[in-house]
Structure formats: structure tokens, C-alpha cells
Design an enzyme around this catalytic site. Structure first.
Site, PDB file in Angstrom:
ATOM      1  N   LYS A  80       0.818  -1.213   0.000  1.00 45.98           N
ATOM      2  CA  LYS A  80       0.000   0.000   0.000  1.00 45.98           C
ATOM      3  C   LYS A  80       0.863   1.279   0.000  1.00 45.98           C
ATOM      4  O   LYS A  80       2.072   1.231   0.292  1.00 45.98           O
ATOM      5  CB  LYS A  80      -0.935  -0.038   1.211  1.00 45.98           C
ATOM      6  CG  LYS A  80      -1.910  -1.217   1.164  1.00 45.98           C
ATOM      7  CD  LYS A  80      -2.932  -1.133   2.293  1.00 45.98           C
ATOM      8  CE  LYS A  80      -3.917  -2.275   2.245  1.00 45.98           C
ATOM      9  NZ  LYS A  80      -4.995  -2.131   3.245  1.00 45.98           N
ATOM     10  N   ASN A 113      -2.156   0.167   6.619  1.00 49.10           N
ATOM     11  CA  ASN A 113      -1.635  -1.083   7.179  1.00 49.10           C
ATOM     12  C   ASN A 113      -0.713  -1.859   6.227  1.00 49.10           C
ATOM     13  O   ASN A 113      -0.653  -3.083   6.273  1.00 49.10           O
ATOM     14  CB  ASN A 113      -2.777  -1.947   7.717  1.00 49.10           C
ATOM     15  CG  ASN A 113      -3.741  -2.396   6.638  1.00 49.10           C
ATOM     16  OD1 ASN A 113      -3.630  -1.956   5.497  1.00 49.10           O
ATOM     17  ND2 ASN A 113      -4.665  -3.262   6.997  1.00 49.10           N
ATOM     18  N   GLU A 172      -9.760 -10.333  -7.451  1.00 44.00           N
ATOM     19  CA  GLU A 172      -8.811  -9.230  -7.253  1.00 44.00           C
ATOM     20  C   GLU A 172      -7.645  -9.318  -8.239  1.00 44.00           C
ATOM     21  O   GLU A 172      -7.165  -8.290  -8.741  1.00 44.00           O
ATOM     22  CB  GLU A 172      -8.314  -9.238  -5.811  1.00 44.00           C
ATOM     23  CG  GLU A 172      -9.424  -8.860  -4.834  1.00 44.00           C
ATOM     24  CD  GLU A 172      -9.058  -9.061  -3.368  1.00 44.00           C
ATOM     25  OE1 GLU A 172      -9.921  -8.796  -2.521  1.00 44.00           O
ATOM     26  OE2 GLU A 172      -7.916  -9.478  -3.069  1.00 44.00           O
TER      27      GLU A 172
HETATM   28  P1  CMP Z   1      -7.377  -4.624   3.740  1.00 47.22           P
HETATM   29  O1  CMP Z   1      -6.945  -5.969   4.193  1.00 47.22           O
HETATM   30  O2  CMP Z   1      -6.773  -4.086   2.511  1.00 47.22           O
HETATM   31  O3  CMP Z   1      -8.968  -4.667   3.548  1.00 47.22           O
HETATM   32  C1  CMP Z   1      -9.828  -3.607   3.879  1.00 47.22           C
HETATM   33  C2  CMP Z   1      -9.103  -2.423   4.408  1.00 47.22           C
HETATM   34  O4  CMP Z   1      -9.912  -1.467   5.072  1.00 47.22           O
HETATM   35  C3  CMP Z   1      -8.137  -2.874   5.482  1.00 47.22           C
HETATM   36  O5  CMP Z   1      -7.096  -3.609   4.926  1.00 47.22           O
HETATM   37  C4  CMP Z   1      -7.773  -1.559   6.129  1.00 47.22           C
HETATM   38  O6  CMP Z   1      -6.796  -0.848   5.390  1.00 47.22           O
HETATM   39  C5  CMP Z   1      -9.098  -0.810   6.030  1.00 47.22           C
HETATM   40  N1  CMP Z   1      -9.777  -0.829   7.332  1.00 47.22           N
HETATM   41  C6  CMP Z   1     -10.345  -1.883   7.927  1.00 47.22           C
HETATM   42  N2  CMP Z   1     -10.875  -1.512   9.128  1.00 47.22           N
HETATM   43  C7  CMP Z   1     -10.625  -0.197   9.266  1.00 47.22           C
HETATM   44  C8  CMP Z   1     -10.924   0.763  10.269  1.00 47.22           C
HETATM   45  N3  CMP Z   1     -11.585   0.415  11.380  1.00 47.22           N
HETATM   46  N4  CMP Z   1     -10.515   2.029  10.076  1.00 47.22           N
HETATM   47  C9  CMP Z   1      -9.855   2.384   8.938  1.00 47.22           C
HETATM   48  N5  CMP Z   1      -9.547   1.509   7.945  1.00 47.22           N
HETATM   49  C10 CMP Z   1      -9.923   0.240   8.108  1.00 47.22           C
END
Ligand code: CMP
Length: 140
Positions: free
Chosen positions: A11, A114, A128
Site C-alpha cells: 500500500k 496497514n 482481485e
Molecule cells: P485490507 O486488508 O486491505 O482490507 C480492507 C481495508 O480497510 C483494510 O485492509 C484496512 O486498510 C481498512 N480498514 C479496515 N478496518 C478499518 C478501520 N476500522 N478504520 C480504517 N480503515 C480500516
């Protein structure tokens, strides 16, 4: 039948922090073969489409803004039990809860920024992968 593919994105936070090389090395060391890869950037529209399943969530706007804020590395990975093993390698969505040594524990800033994405099912891995790559861009 379980597929042996998963899809990942490094990311914008991890790319900007210079972690592409370390993350790819960790992925390779864990036994994943890279079958497709590109350095690219999502538009807001494309980021929204990719994360459409989260459209109703309160963090959707933040997620789209972040994921379109800078370049990413998108890749398709192959390994037996790819989806589950990759989720183990990257750790919990929230890096505060991720096991020590996992990619998110090492490189993620917070639950939103993340560091990496990993598919959550075989079905979504194929969807995806097809979102980012055509068949001729995958080398198995
Ligand atoms: P990802 O595994 O890419 O899938 C969905 C994404 O949403 C997740 O990683 C995070 O980057 C984002 N995400 C999930 N929960 C939250 C949250 N509570 N607040 C902000 N971003 C979130």
C-alpha cells in the site's frame, strides 16, 4: 477446489516509506512465487471499485483516499494454501494486534494505513487478480 493463488498490494504508506524491497524479500522467503506484478497507482474511482464491499463502512472514504494517495505494488502470488498462509505472513488488519515479525507488525502504521492487502478467500483472490491483471500478464 482451493486455489493456490492470492492477491496482494503493497500500500501507499509502505511504498512511500521505502519498504517495497524488504516486503517482497519476506514474501519470497516465505515460499510465495510472484506470478504477476506491477507498480501502479489507483484512481479514487478504481480504489472505490476494488473495495466496493466496504462501501457502507464508516472508514470507506478514508480508505479510498489513502489507497489512491500514491503508488502501490500489485501482485499475484502462488503457493499451496496461498490465501491462509499469506494472511498469516501479513498478520492482523490492525498492526497493534499483529503477531511479532509479521509484515504488518513490522511495517504498518495503523489499521487504515496497514502496509499490505491480502485476499480473504480463494474466490476473492481470483476476482482481485483479474481486477489488476489480464491472463497474459500472469506467469505460472
Ligand atoms: P485490507 O486488508 O486491505 O482490507 C480492507 C481495508 O480497510 C483494510 O485492509 C484496512 O486498510 C481498512 N480498514 C479496515 N478496518 C478499518 C478501520 N476500522 N478504520 C480504517 N480503515 C480500516
Amino acid at each position: 477446489m482451493a486455489s493456490n493463488l492470492t492477491f496482494t498490494m503493497i500500500k501507499p504508506d509502505a511504498v512511500a516509506a521505502g519498504h517495497i524491497g524488504a516486503i517482497l524479500a519476506q514474501i519470497n522467503k516465505a515460499g510465495f512465487k510472484i506470478v504477476a506484478m506491477k507498480y501502479t497507482k489507483l484512481s479514487e474511482e478504481k480504489a472505490g471499485e476494488f473495495y466496493d464491499i466496504h462501501r457502507a463502512r464508516p472508514f470507506f472514504g478514508e480508505l479510498v483516499e489513502f489507497m489512491s494517495s500514491g503508488p502501490i505494488v500489485a501482485a499475484v502470488l502462488e503457493k499451496d494454501n496461498a490465501v491462509a498462509d499469506f494472511r498469516t505472513l501479513i498478520g492482523a488488519t490492525n498492526p497493534a494486534e499483529a503477531e511479532a515479525g509479521t509484515i504488518r507488525a513490522l511495517y504498518a502504521k495503523n489499521i487504515g494505513e496497514n502496509a499490505v492487502h491480502g485476499s480473504d478467500s480463494d474466490e476473492n483472490a481470483l476476482i482481485e487478480a483479474a481486477f489488476h491483471f489480464s491472463g497474459v500478464e500472469m506467469f505460472r
